[in-house]
Design a protein around this motif. Structure first.
Motif, PDB file in Angstrom:
ATOM      1  N   HIS A 142      -6.034  -1.157   7.415  1.00 26.32           N
ATOM      2  CA  HIS A 142      -5.033  -1.533   6.490  1.00 26.32           C
ATOM      3  C   HIS A 142      -4.252  -3.091   6.448  1.00 26.32           C
ATOM      4  O   HIS A 142      -3.725  -3.639   5.629  1.00 26.32           O
ATOM      5  CB  HIS A 142      -3.779  -0.811   6.735  1.00 26.32           C
ATOM      6  CG  HIS A 142      -3.798   0.840   6.504  1.00 26.32           C
ATOM      7  ND1 HIS A 142      -3.082   1.872   6.860  1.00 26.32           N
ATOM      8  CD2 HIS A 142      -5.164   1.369   6.276  1.00 26.32           C
ATOM      9  CE1 HIS A 142      -3.689   3.115   6.624  1.00 26.32           C
ATOM     10  NE2 HIS A 142      -4.722   2.907   6.190  1.00 26.32           N
ATOM     11  N   LEU A 182       0.685  -1.021  -0.063  1.00 27.16           N
ATOM     12  CA  LEU A 182       0.251  -0.067   0.045  1.00 27.16           C
ATOM     13  C   LEU A 182       1.030   1.341   0.125  1.00 27.16           C
ATOM     14  O   LEU A 182       0.595   2.161  -0.589  1.00 27.16           O
ATOM     15  CB  LEU A 182      -0.817  -0.100   1.347  1.00 27.16           C
ATOM     16  CG  LEU A 182      -1.988  -1.122   1.224  1.00 27.16           C
ATOM     17  CD1 LEU A 182      -2.935  -1.083   2.414  1.00 27.16           C
ATOM     18  CD2 LEU A 182      -2.908  -0.691  -0.073  1.00 27.16           C
ATOM     19  N   PHE A 210      -4.587  -1.558  -8.744  1.00 31.53           N
ATOM     20  CA  PHE A 210      -5.532  -1.821  -7.530  1.00 31.53           C
ATOM     21  C   PHE A 210      -4.868  -1.276  -6.396  1.00 31.53           C
ATOM     22  O   PHE A 210      -5.635  -0.379  -5.502  1.00 31.53           O
ATOM     23  CB  PHE A 210      -5.371  -3.419  -7.381  1.00 31.53           C
ATOM     24  CG  PHE A 210      -6.298  -4.175  -8.262  1.00 31.53           C
ATOM     25  CD1 PHE A 210      -7.482  -3.469  -9.011  1.00 31.53           C
ATOM     26  CD2 PHE A 210      -6.049  -5.565  -8.613  1.00 31.53           C
ATOM     27  CE1 PHE A 210      -8.205  -4.073  -9.785  1.00 31.53           C
ATOM     28  CE2 PHE A 210      -6.739  -6.318  -9.794  1.00 31.53           C
ATOM     29  CZ  PHE A 210      -7.912  -5.388 -10.085  1.00 31.53           C
ATOM     30  N   LEU A 211      -3.612  -1.402  -6.186  1.00 30.02           N
ATOM     31  CA  LEU A 211      -2.910  -1.161  -4.884  1.00 30.02           C
ATOM     32  C   LEU A 211      -2.992   0.610  -4.916  1.00 30.02           C
ATOM     33  O   LEU A 211      -3.254   1.155  -3.800  1.00 30.02           O
ATOM     34  CB  LEU A 211      -1.495  -1.732  -4.712  1.00 30.02           C
ATOM     35  CG  LEU A 211      -1.581  -2.976  -4.654  1.00 30.02           C
ATOM     36  CD1 LEU A 211       0.055  -3.406  -4.744  1.00 30.02           C
ATOM     37  CD2 LEU A 211      -1.923  -3.624  -3.436  1.00 30.02           C
ATOM     38  N   ARG A 255      -7.633   5.560  -1.374  1.00 22.50           N
ATOM     39  CA  ARG A 255      -8.841   5.423  -0.542  1.00 22.50           C
ATOM     40  C   ARG A 255      -8.751   5.432   0.747  1.00 22.50           C
ATOM     41  O   ARG A 255      -9.648   6.021   1.524  1.00 22.50           O
ATOM     42  CB  ARG A 255      -9.649   4.104  -0.887  1.00 22.50           C
ATOM     43  CG  ARG A 255     -11.174   4.061  -0.462  1.00 22.50           C
ATOM     44  CD  ARG A 255     -11.570   2.604  -0.699  1.00 22.50           C
ATOM     45  NE  ARG A 255     -11.336   1.522  -0.064  1.00 22.50           N
ATOM     46  CZ  ARG A 255     -11.574   1.221   1.306  1.00 22.50           C
ATOM     47  NH1 ARG A 255     -12.188   1.986   1.885  1.00 22.50           N
ATOM     48  NH2 ARG A 255     -10.952   0.178   2.041  1.00 22.50           N
ATOM     49  N   LEU A 256      -7.874   4.710   1.165  1.00 20.13           N
ATOM     50  CA  LEU A 256      -7.278   4.690   2.721  1.00 20.13           C
ATOM     51  C   LEU A 256      -6.553   5.637   3.322  1.00 20.13           C
ATOM     52  O   LEU A 256      -6.257   5.919   4.540  1.00 20.13           O
ATOM     53  CB  LEU A 256      -6.689   3.441   3.128  1.00 20.13           C
ATOM     54  CG  LEU A 256      -7.309   2.085   2.833  1.00 20.13           C
ATOM     55  CD1 LEU A 256      -6.487   1.103   2.837  1.00 20.13           C
ATOM     56  CD2 LEU A 256      -8.431   1.756   3.874  1.00 20.13           C
ATOM     57  N   LEU A 274      -7.707  -7.394  -1.217  1.00 21.06           N
ATOM     58  CA  LEU A 274      -8.100  -7.130  -2.448  1.00 21.06           C
ATOM     59  C   LEU A 274      -7.953  -8.257  -3.592  1.00 21.06           C
ATOM     60  O   LEU A 274      -8.970  -8.319  -4.368  1.00 21.06           O
ATOM     61  CB  LEU A 274      -7.084  -5.886  -2.835  1.00 21.06           C
ATOM     62  CG  LEU A 274      -7.644  -4.480  -2.516  1.00 21.06           C
ATOM     63  CD1 LEU A 274      -6.278  -3.598  -2.824  1.00 21.06           C
ATOM     64  CD2 LEU A 274      -8.764  -3.892  -3.117  1.00 21.06           C
ATOM     65  N   ARG A 306      -4.826  -5.595   3.737  1.00 23.02           N
ATOM     66  CA  ARG A 306      -5.820  -5.257   2.727  1.00 23.02           C
ATOM     67  C   ARG A 306      -5.443  -5.561   1.272  1.00 23.02           C
ATOM     68  O   ARG A 306      -6.212  -5.916   0.283  1.00 23.02           O
ATOM     69  CB  ARG A 306      -5.845  -3.772   2.966  1.00 23.02           C
ATOM     70  CG  ARG A 306      -7.074  -2.843   2.007  1.00 23.02           C
ATOM     71  CD  ARG A 306      -8.345  -3.567   2.280  1.00 23.02           C
ATOM     72  NE  ARG A 306      -9.339  -3.267   1.350  1.00 23.02           N
ATOM     73  CZ  ARG A 306     -10.310  -4.108   0.765  1.00 23.02           C
ATOM     74  NH1 ARG A 306     -10.358  -5.248   1.301  1.00 23.02           N
ATOM     75  NH2 ARG A 306     -11.077  -3.760  -0.266  1.00 23.02           N
ATOM     76  N   GLU A 359      -6.540   1.618  -3.851  1.00 24.02           N
ATOM     77  CA  GLU A 359      -6.884   1.433  -2.515  1.00 24.02           C
ATOM     78  C   GLU A 359      -6.104   2.239  -1.741  1.00 24.02           C
ATOM     79  O   GLU A 359      -6.524   2.750  -0.460  1.00 24.02           O
ATOM     80  CB  GLU A 359      -6.564   0.085  -2.183  1.00 24.02           C
ATOM     81  CG  GLU A 359      -7.067  -0.576  -0.780  1.00 24.02           C
ATOM     82  CD  GLU A 359      -8.657  -0.428  -0.747  1.00 24.02           C
ATOM     83  OE1 GLU A 359      -9.147  -0.614   0.239  1.00 24.02           O
ATOM     84  OE2 GLU A 359      -9.277  -0.215  -1.830  1.00 24.02           O
TER      85      GLU A 359
END
Length: 706
Positions: free
Chosen positions: A553, A505, A594-595, A601-602, A560, A556, A598
């Motif tokens: 987290h 992440l 994807f990562l 978003r976080l 996903l 996560r 995300e």
């Protein structure tokens, strides 16, 4: 044989059979080459040499084996005189022929002694080997010079760099053995007879030190190939490469000089951090088998039959372990189709073992004859022990144990192969909680050495001792552990994986993380391992254990992948993409997309400055810190038990000794300071230092010795 004529310093004696002097070693249990044995050998050889009535000398051992190696009680201490090279020089230079009578397991210095003798007679089935590389060493008393001169350079390269023993039968055409005897009871008689034939035929004394190997051009290529092969197979290890260097000296140096160089390389290995770590691992494995905190008068039960509940991948592998050890197995599954598939898989795997030369066709037939399949619980009622290997669900397991409690005889021990679930809760579904515990095998169960034996709160000592002994019987390295989520290995691995997921992440790529850990020394990177085993397995375990972490987290990145049906190799996509034709691993830009999304978003700010060192330290120090908590909680008896688990179940490099030992070598004060830095960097509460680490820093004590 004549009455005893001379007794040297125990435990070596000298007697005579006519004109043949017989030197006998009796140093139970494995006739190790202790200082007393070395001293006695020199005295007996000197006495036999000066005795004009003696024409030939035989060296034999009493008990269950010829010399099986060094005296491990001397490890780590200054060498005592006479040292082994001096003893073997006495044998090699003796003016009377010396014949070794070999049986059992002839290893290390025992094999070097045999190679120093002028002739060798062995019982069929005897194992011979030079396992020093497994301790980060090379043979130090002539093994790298004697074996290539007798058996050839390629044989020496194979045996010494692998450390694996070979049977007498496999060495029949190498010149290592002069005569093979089928009847062990006749070994001494046949060896004396062989000695007299040597005298009758007036053969010259065949000194190994005088054998010269001519230098050929193809040898340069051979050594180059072996160096490359070992660099890949035993990545990062120093001793195997030193062994190759020493063997190569056979071609370029006189024997005496080559022996001196071998000793120099041996001493360098012995003083190295790698050998220190590998010797720690050796003693840690021996200690793990001892239940020092649970000694009482209870005796382990003999297990003659077992039942395996579940004919899936794990159940199949576990069944093979028991059948190969000669224990009858009942394989139970609810569907006949599943039972048939499981039995077929077992036979297929055994056939693969035959092809690889691991077992014989006869052994395959014997093992399969011990395994029967069933769909009926009543068919497991009389077994001595059950291993449940069903779906990883508490509800499912409690239902199975309740049924087993009803159908099995009262003395049957009930065990679960669960990787994460609470054995105490499972035990509550029975009326025999004292006979319930965990047997956590690792996949593939028929290959992986480790077995975590999980003692529940009410497990009695007889059941614990029985399962520990049974694990040893089926060839496992057993470690007794207490109950907690994931026990020892998986609980620590969760922290290791947690940091890998967090770094994804934060901006690291799967390839960067895996390469960093491989460069550090791990056999595989964590994300490649996840893809191989199936990302959904740990995902389901986390779902089953809801509330383990409230950090959004937490794993996560893995979640996903599962949500996108990227489960790893089995779906041809996980943290990597996999070529559908050859299965090769390919870095996938879609994963990074994807990562990144995300992370946005976080609210995680991705960084481009994540170094390999940060990756290595975050993952390794996370598992060390968790291991320290586990030790402090009493989940294991000793810190070294944690090392044994990680060395045998998780690919931790043996030449680093295990995570607890590595922490000491790295330096606990610096490690603690770096962990504090990670808490500041990440802001995460899980980077709280285990109190025992700070205490040990204050007292300057070693973690691995706790």
């Amino acid at each position: 044989m004549d009455a005893l004529q001379y007794k040297s310093a125990d435990p070596v004696t000298l007697s005579h059979d006519g004109d043949i002097a017989v030197i006998s070693i009796n140093n139970p249990p494995v006739n190790a080459l202790s200082q007393a044995v070395r001293k006695g050998l020199v005295e007996c050889i000197e006495r036999a040499t000066t005795d004009n009535s003696v024409t030939c000398i035989v060296i034999k051992c009493d008990g269950r084996t010829f010399i099986a190696g060094a005296d491990i009680s001397e490890f780590g201490h200054p060498p005592l005189e006479p040292q082994l090279p001096y003893v073997l020089e006495k044998i090699d230079q003796c003016t009377k022929p010396i014949v070794a009578a070999l049986f059992g397991t002839v290893l290390g210095g025992g094999f070097e002694l045999a190679l120093s003798c002028h002739y060798r007679v062995a019982v069929s089935g005897t194992k011979l080997g030079l396992p020093e590389v497994t301790l980060g060493l090379i043979p130090g008393a002539g093994g790298t010079q004697l074996l290539p001169r007798i058996g050839g350079i390629e044989l020496a390269l194979e045996m010494i760099t692998s450390g694996k023993p070979k049977s007498v039968q496999s060495l029949s055409d190498t010149g290592v053995i002069d005569l093979t005897v089928d009847d062990s009871a006749a070994l001494l008689e046949r060896t004396i007879e062989f000695s007299r034939n040597v005298l009758v035929q007036q053969k010259n004394i065949r000194r190994t030190s005088k054998i010269v190997i001519a230098h050929h051009q193809e040898y340069a290529q051979l050594f180059s190939l072996w160096r490359s092969k070992i660099a890949k197979k035993m990545r990062g290890q120093q001793a195997p490469q030193y062994a190759i260097d020493s063997i190569e000296n056979v071609l370029s140096l006189p024997f005496e000089q080559a022996m001196q160089e071998e000793r120099r390389l041996f001493n360098e290995c012995r003083n190295s951090a790698q050998s220190h770590a590998m010797r720690h691992a050796f003693f840690a494995e021996r200690m793990a088998a001892k239940l020092t905190k649970y000694e009482d008068d209870a005796l382990a039960l003999k297990i003659h039959s077992v039942a395996i509940i579940g004919a899936g991948t794990m159940g199949v592998g576990i069944a093979m372990c028991f059948a190969q050890a000669g224990i009858a197995v009942v394989l139970l599954d609810m569907k006949q189709e599943s039972v048939a598939k499981g039995l077929s898989a077992i036979e297929s795997r055994f056939h693969q073992s035959v092809k690889r030369g691991i077992i014989s066709g006869a052994q395959l037939t014997e093992a399969m004859a011990l395994i029967t399949g069933t769909c009926e619980y009543r068919d497991v009622g009389d077994v001595d022990l059950v291993v449940e290997a069903a779906f990883e669900s508490m509800e499912v397991k409690k239902q199975i144990f309740s049924i087993l409690d009803e159908v099995c005889k009262p003395e049957t021990i009930l065990t679960s192969n669960t990787s994460y679930l609470d054995i105490n809760e499972i035990a509550q579904s029975t009326h025999r909680a004292h006979k319930v515990l965990g047997m956590h095998f690792f996949s593939p169960a028929n290959i992986m050495k480790l077995l975590e034996v999980v003692r529940a709160d009410k497990t009695d000592q007889q059941s614990l001792k029985t399962v520990m002994a049974l694990g040893k019987q089926i060839g496992k390295v057993c470690v007794a552990v207490g109950v907690c989520y994931g026990y020892v290995g998986n609980r620590m691995y969760a922290c290791y994986g947690r940091e890998a997921n967090a770094l994804l992440l934060e901006g690291a790529t799967p390839g960067q993380i895996d390469r960093a850990l491989q460069q550090w020394g791990m056999a595989m990177g964590p994300l490649a391992v996840n893809d191989m085993s199936g990302i959904d397995i740990a995902y389901k375990a986390r779902q089953e254990n809801g509330g383990y972490s409230n950090d959004p987290h937490y794993f996560r990145a893995a979640d996903l992948m599962v949500e996108a049906n990227r489960l790893g190799q089995k779906t041809a996509a996980g943290f990597y993409r996999y070529d559908k034709d050859n299965g090769s691993r390919i870095e996938d830009a879609e994963v990074l997309t994807f990562l990144s999304a995300e992370a946005d978003r976080l609210g995680v700010v991705q960084r481009s400055d994540i170094s390999d060192e940060e990756i290595q330290y975050r993952l390794i120090f996370a598992l060390i810190n968790e291991g320290a908590y586990i030790l402090e909680e009493g989940i294991v008896d000793r810190a070294s038990d944690i090392d044994v688990i990680w060395l045998n179940g998780y690919g931790f490099p043996r030449y680093l000794g295990g995570p607890m030992f590595y922490a000491d070598e790295f330096g606990l004060a610096e490690l603690v300071a770096i962990i504090k830095g990670f808490k500041k960097l990440t802001g995460k509460g899980h980077w709280v230092i285990a109190p025992i680490l700070e205490r040990l820093v204050e007292t300057s004590e070693k973690l691995a010795l706790q």
